[in-house]
Design an enzyme around this catalytic site. Structure first.
Site, PDB file in Angstrom:
ATOM      1  N   PHE A  27       1.020  -1.186   0.035  1.00 53.81           N
ATOM      2  CA  PHE A  27      -0.005  -0.191  -0.007  1.00 53.81           C
ATOM      3  C   PHE A  27       0.908   1.070   0.020  1.00 53.81           C
ATOM      4  CE2 PHE A  27      -3.143   2.868   1.301  1.00 53.81           C
ATOM      5  CZ  PHE A  27      -4.523   2.297   1.001  1.00 53.81           C
ATOM      6  N   ASP A  80      -1.697   6.756   6.287  1.00 52.63           N
ATOM      7  CA  ASP A  80      -1.623   5.426   7.125  1.00 52.63           C
ATOM      8  C   ASP A  80      -0.395   4.868   7.716  1.00 52.63           C
ATOM      9  OD1 ASP A  80      -2.327   2.932   8.003  1.00 52.63           O
ATOM     10  OD2 ASP A  80      -3.109   1.943   6.155  1.00 52.63           O
TER      11      ASP A  80
END
Length: 349
Positions: A27, A80
């Protein structure tokens, strides 16, 4: 209130499963501010590469390194912890001398570049984010492939991702308790998170109900439309429907849904009646937003990932690249592709 996992799909519920975020490298997010540092000014823009660190933690560490208060370090958006991310931090450091930020050391973090800038970097002051995602253990390659093709044409619902509502929906639950008890909330962070969760949930509900209609992109009388990529909107009238429909089909215009709050929602007639009916049961959350003077706004109902491309490494692993404007959620794209599994399936981007 519809739970995030039960919100209506644009392309139907995915037939297969897949693993999202098997490791942070699966990611990758690269922040796109849409501008370059000025090269002068009392602020310093710092581009950071981080892995395994959340944004606030890095910002606090940078403040400590520069010997300034934590509030003097800002950023455009949270990124994140469980991902590889590039983003800009902004530190207010007046004076002509430039600190040597190459000496800043933090595990999982690296300074890529830095330069002087005239203005503080404020929350939301970015153009968008570029994503590179790897989905592993995909159980139905053909279904995912067709969905990617369809998304290129029809987009995805512009839902606020589950992360907006907190772990286990805690932010939305906090907003619901607040709405029911009317007890003052002094903590500014809680107030912000809870109000944002309330408004986002109402928006998602309106979009989910609209998706149940035969054609979500069918303009109706009183719809609020905006030029693609713009924030302002105008109201569709019956006399203009044919021409406006053509412009929506060409992706020149976007149909919007309400971010409920105080003041007028923006739609009229048929469209307004539909939106009001979609959230009629959520009177307490609506009253909370009005009481706390959160102004109503609009947000595009659909999201079209830009520069969307993909590459199958093998029959069960696919790398997907795309760019999203600020405020959009990559997990809302992935949601239309697969039923995600893994500990970090719904962690914030």
């Amino acid at each position: 209130m519809i739970e995030f996992d039960n919100l209506t799909y644009l392309h139907g519920k995915p037939q297969g499963t897949g693993l999202l975020k098997a490791n942070p490298e699966d990611f990758v997010v690269v922040e796109d501010l849409g501008f370059e540092p000025d090269g002068e000014g009392e602020h310093i823009l710092v581009r950071i590469l981080k892995n395994g660190c959340n944004t606030r933690f890095v910002a606090d560490a940078l403040a400590k390194f520069l010997k300034i208060h934590a509030r003097e370090v800002s950023f455009a958006g949270q990124k994140d912890k469980h991902a590889v991310t590039e983003q800009w931090l902004c530190a207010r450091v007046p004076g002509k001398e430039m600190p040597d930020l190459s000496a800043f050391q933090l595990e999982g973090c690296q300074v890529l570049e830095y330069a002087r800038h005239k203005r503080k970097l404020r929350l939301g002051a970015l153009k968008g984010n570029a994503f590179t995602l790897v989905l592993r253990e995909v159980s139905n390659r053909d279904d995912v492939e067709q969905r990617l093709i369809d998304i290129c044409v029809k987009g995805v619902p512009n839902y606020f991702g589950a992360q907006r509502f907190g772990i286990g929906g805690s932010n939305l639950q906090g907003a619901q308790r607040w709405a029911q008890t009317n007890t003052p909330v002094r903590d500014r962070n809680k107030r912000s998170f809870w109000l944002s969760a309330a408004r986002s949930a109402l928006f998602n509900q309106i979009v989910a109900e609209r998706l149940k209609k035969a054609d979500v992109n069918q303009v109706v009388d009183g719809d609020a439309l905006q030029l693609a990529g713009r924030g302002s909107w105008f109201v569709a009238t019956t006399e203009e429907l044919a021409e406006l429909q053509r412009r929506v089909n060409d992706k020149e215009l976007m149909i919007t849904a309400a971010l409920p709050g105080s003041g007028e929602w923006g739609t009229q007639r048929e469209a307004l009646a539909f939106e009001k009916a979609a959230v009629a049961a959520e009177t307490e959350l609506q009253a909370l937003l009005v009481r706390e003077k959160v102004e109503a706004a609009r947000r595009a109902m659909l999201l079209y990932p830009q520069q969307l491309s993909w590459n199958w490494w093998d029959d069960v692993t696919v790398e997907i690249r795309f760019w999203l404007p600020a405020g959009s959620f990559a997990t809302s794209v992935v949601r239309e592709l697969i039923n995600t599994t893994g500990d970090y399936a719904h962690i914030a981007e």
